[in-house]
Design an enzyme around this catalytic site. Structure first.
Site, short mmCIF file in Angstrom:
data_model
loop_
_atom_site.label_atom_id
_atom_site.label_comp_id
_atom_site.label_asym_id
_atom_site.label_seq_id
_atom_site.Cartn_x
_atom_site.Cartn_y
_atom_site.Cartn_z
N ARG A 34 -27.46 -34.15 -17.24
CA ARG A 34 -27.95 -33.03 -16.44
C ARG A 34 -27.80 -31.67 -17.13
O ARG A 34 -28.43 -30.71 -16.71
CB ARG A 34 -27.21 -32.97 -15.09
CG ARG A 34 -25.73 -32.69 -15.23
CD ARG A 34 -24.93 -33.03 -13.98
NE ARG A 34 -23.50 -32.79 -14.16
CZ ARG A 34 -22.69 -33.60 -14.84
NH1 ARG A 34 -23.16 -34.70 -15.40
NH2 ARG A 34 -21.41 -33.32 -14.96
N CYS A 38 -18.44 -33.81 -9.66
CA CYS A 38 -19.56 -34.71 -9.96
C CYS A 38 -19.04 -36.07 -10.40
O CYS A 38 -19.68 -37.09 -10.15
CB CYS A 38 -20.44 -34.09 -11.05
SG CYS A 38 -21.30 -32.60 -10.55
N ASN A 83 -21.95 -35.33 -19.58
CA ASN A 83 -22.65 -34.09 -19.22
C ASN A 83 -24.14 -34.15 -19.55
O ASN A 83 -24.95 -33.43 -18.95
CB ASN A 83 -22.06 -32.89 -19.98
CG ASN A 83 -20.61 -32.64 -19.71
OD1 ASN A 83 -19.88 -32.17 -20.58
ND2 ASN A 83 -20.13 -32.93 -18.50
N CYS A 110 -16.64 -14.04 2.44
CA CYS A 110 -17.04 -13.95 3.84
C CYS A 110 -17.64 -15.28 4.30
O CYS A 110 -17.50 -15.68 5.46
CB CYS A 110 -18.09 -12.85 4.03
SG CYS A 110 -17.52 -11.17 3.80
#
Length: 260
Positions: free
Chosen positions: A72, A189, A69, A175
């Site tokens: 980033r 990722c 992690n 939607c």
């Protein structure tokens, strides 16, 4: 409400902007934002939300920090590996600005446990990596009448949009994506890779769009741009925008009675 002298000094660069001003900064200081996901998007978004003086932050994440992690997720360090992200993120906020109110929710949200988490929120910023959670958050926001800033990233591409499905004629996240993604699986990722700076770029953009919502009616920067999906291309830098129309058959809007 007025700002204390030390807060006036801290946010002086905001206040001198005519598009924000003192009234805008006061609005930010009284806002409550719920951040879903403290990872690649949530980490930089949190830094800029806190730096903007958002008065109350609720941080939601069920994951623990892993060495992978750190490339980033910029609020974490090697010493944090193995600890819950939400707790460490909350401690970062406390160190950064003691005047902000912050609470950590360690655990997955969805279904019945979302309503208490969203209680009192002025906006939700969702940067999680799970479609089922994203759709559950969207439905809960429509039902509660809370605006949603949605941000996602994959490899060198990102997308950010503000949704207000509870308002007449405005779309929600469901939607946009429909029901096909109402499942636990999505691209990760780990499988596809992601450039750290790209996550920072999208997270900061999401914070900017969230601030637009919070300043609506209080400052000229307050243009929520409801239903406008901003597509960020990082490999060959570009930005394009498309409009997401309200789906009259959206089950999230229909359940909340938010379809005209």
């Amino acid at each position: 409400m007025t700002l204390a002298p030390d807060r006036l000094e801290r946010f002086a660069r905001h206040i001198v902007l005519p598009e924000v001003g003192g009234a805008g900064q006061v609005a930010l200081s009284t806002a409550h934002v719920v951040l879903i996901g403290c990872g690649g998007i949530g980490s930089p978004a949190l830094q800029y939300l806190a730096a903007a003086g958002i008065g109350e932050l609720t941080l939601v994440d069920d994951d623990r920090i892993d060495a992978s992690n750190l490339q980033r997720q910029t609020i974490f360090a090697e010493a944090d590996i193995g600890r819950p992200k939400a707790e460490v993120a909350a401690q970062w906020v406390e160190r950064f600005d003691r005047s902000l109110k912050v609470r950590a929710h360690v655990g997955r949200v969805g279904g019945d446990n979302l309503a208490p988490v969203l209680e009192g929120a002025h906006l939700v910023l969702d940067g999680c990596d799970n479609f089922a959670t994203r759709l559950a958050v969207s439905d809960a926001c429509v039902a509660a009448g809370v605006p949603l800033t949605s941000a996602a990233i994959g490899r060198f591409q990102g997308q950010v949009a503000n949704f207000a499905g509870h308002l007449p004629g405005e779309s929600c996240y469901r939607c946009f994506v429909g029901d096909a993604f109402d499942a636990e699986d999505c691209d990760s990722c780990a499988a596809d890779g992601v450039l750290g700076a790209m996550a920072g770029m999208v997270g900061a953009f999401a914070a900017m769009q969230a601030i637009r919502v919070l300043l609506e009616g209080r400052a000229t920067l307050g243009d929520p741009q409801w239903g406008k999906l901003h597509l960020v291309e990082g490999f060959v830098p570009s930005l394009r925008t498309m409009r997401i129309a309200k789906d009259p058959a959206c089950k999230g809007c229909l359940k909340a009675g938010a379809v005209d």
